[in-house]
Design an enzyme around this catalytic site. Sequence first.
Site, PDB file in Angstrom:
ATOM      1  CD  GLU A   1       2.761  -3.810  -3.339  1.00 49.52           C
ATOM      2  OE1 GLU A   1       3.356  -4.184  -4.372  1.00 49.52           O
ATOM      3  OE2 GLU A   1       3.465  -3.172  -2.336  1.00 49.52           O
ATOM      4  CB  ILE A   2      -4.635  -3.723  -4.869  1.00 52.59           C
ATOM      5  CG1 ILE A   2      -4.934  -2.670  -3.804  1.00 52.59           C
ATOM      6  CG2 ILE A   2      -5.657  -4.644  -5.013  1.00 52.59           C
ATOM      7  CD1 ILE A   2      -6.441  -1.862  -4.652  1.00 52.59           C
TER       8      ILE A   2
END
Length: 136
Positions: free
Chosen positions: A117-118
């Site tokens: 998850e960025i």
Amino acid sequence: MIDSIDHIVLTVRDPDKAAAFYTRVLGMEPITFGNGRRALRFGNQKINLQSLGQETRNHACIGSGDLCLLTQWPSDRILSHLAAEGVAVVEGPVTKSGARGPITSIYINDPDGNLVEISRYDMNAAQAPREKDVTP
């Protein structure tokens, strides 16, 4: 008691291939430590890479990692970069809940299936103080 995370460990099929992905796609610095172990450094943290069965004290399996990594890049820049690197987006941009409040997140998978998850905080949430620490 706990202030921050120093490092986490991902179990991968091929530590060199994983290091190449995280270096190319996410700009992390590949390092070698110990007896030839591979890791990725970014900021004041690192991700150690291990192959299946290398660590007998845990119940690790390939592809079970789920990481949330913070960035200052806006979503459109992240999406353009991922497209240029040929990395498929699993989900996002979407609003999620981070440790300090709402974050905008884009999800991808690494070559081993770990979920990455960025995320980016908006400036108000990033500057907001943490909730009071609770002492047991």
